[in-house]
Design a protein around this motif. Structure first.
Motif, PDB file in Angstrom:
ATOM      1  N   HIS A  35     -16.383   5.593  -4.934  1.00  0.00           N
ATOM      2  CA  HIS A  35     -15.098   5.482  -4.246  1.00  0.00           C
ATOM      3  C   HIS A  35     -15.238   4.760  -2.893  1.00  0.00           C
ATOM      4  O   HIS A  35     -16.344   4.620  -2.374  1.00  0.00           O
ATOM      5  CB  HIS A  35     -14.494   6.867  -4.018  1.00  0.00           C
ATOM      6  N   ILE A  36     -14.112   4.343  -2.366  1.00  0.00           N
ATOM      7  CA  ILE A  36     -14.061   3.758  -1.028  1.00  0.00           C
ATOM      8  C   ILE A  36     -14.114   4.895  -0.012  1.00  0.00           C
ATOM      9  O   ILE A  36     -13.300   5.823  -0.073  1.00  0.00           O
ATOM     10  CB  ILE A  36     -12.770   2.929  -0.824  1.00  0.00           C
ATOM     11  N   VAL A  37     -15.069   4.822   0.891  1.00  0.00           N
ATOM     12  CA  VAL A  37     -15.171   5.808   1.960  1.00  0.00           C
ATOM     13  C   VAL A  37     -14.202   5.428   3.077  1.00  0.00           C
ATOM     14  O   VAL A  37     -13.462   6.263   3.590  1.00  0.00           O
ATOM     15  CB  VAL A  37     -16.612   5.893   2.516  1.00  0.00           C
ATOM     16  N   LYS A  38     -14.232   4.140   3.440  1.00  0.00           N
ATOM     17  CA  LYS A  38     -13.302   3.643   4.463  1.00  0.00           C
ATOM     18  C   LYS A  38     -13.214   2.134   4.364  1.00  0.00           C
ATOM     19  O   LYS A  38     -14.087   1.481   3.792  1.00  0.00           O
ATOM     20  CB  LYS A  38     -13.699   4.093   5.862  1.00  0.00           C
ATOM     21  N   TYR A  39     -12.154   1.607   4.940  1.00  0.00           N
ATOM     22  CA  TYR A  39     -12.002   0.158   5.022  1.00  0.00           C
ATOM     23  C   TYR A  39     -11.314  -0.185   6.333  1.00  0.00           C
ATOM     24  O   TYR A  39     -10.603   0.641   6.910  1.00  0.00           O
ATOM     25  CB  TYR A  39     -11.203  -0.397   3.824  1.00  0.00           C
ATOM     26  N   GLU A  40     -11.566  -1.393   6.788  1.00  0.00           N
ATOM     27  CA  GLU A  40     -10.965  -1.904   8.020  1.00  0.00           C
ATOM     28  C   GLU A  40     -10.587  -3.361   7.788  1.00  0.00           C
ATOM     29  O   GLU A  40     -11.359  -4.106   7.185  1.00  0.00           O
ATOM     30  CB  GLU A  40     -11.957  -1.822   9.186  1.00  0.00           C
TER      31      GLU A  40
END
Length: 98
Positions: free
Chosen positions: A58-63
């Motif tokens: 999964h995606i943990v975080k994005y910016e």
């Protein structure tokens, strides 16, 4: 809607073994329609931290950043855009393996 026009991916090293699974950092060059509120003449990229564990990925975080200035933009992706990015990461994270 966004389109991914280029990318890089690398394995994030965890020398102390603190994190479960493996983490990958993606830098995705994206193109956005001029009518979208996210559009920038300077171009955009998304920095994504993607986690792969035994039971899930999964995606943990994005910016989201403006390409030429590296300015962080406080925008969230729409659900369809996030799903597109997540699918892309799932299909390409193995390219960073040693």
């Amino acid at each position: 809607m966004i389109a991914i026009s280029g990318y890089s991916v690398e394995l994030v090293r965890d020398p102390f073994g603190i994190l479960q699974g493996k983490r990958y950092e993606f830098v995705l060059d994206i193109e956005v329609d001029e009518e979208d509120e996210l559009y920038s003449e300077n171009g955009l990229y998304v920095r994504v931290i993607y986690s792969v564990e035994e039971s899930r990925a999964h995606i943990v975080k994005y910016e989201i950043y403006e390409r030429s200035t590296n300015v962080y933009l406080e925008f969230d992706m729409e659900d369809e855009e996030r799903a597109l990015v997540e699918t892309f990461c799932k299909e390409h994270y193995q390219e960073a393996e040693e």
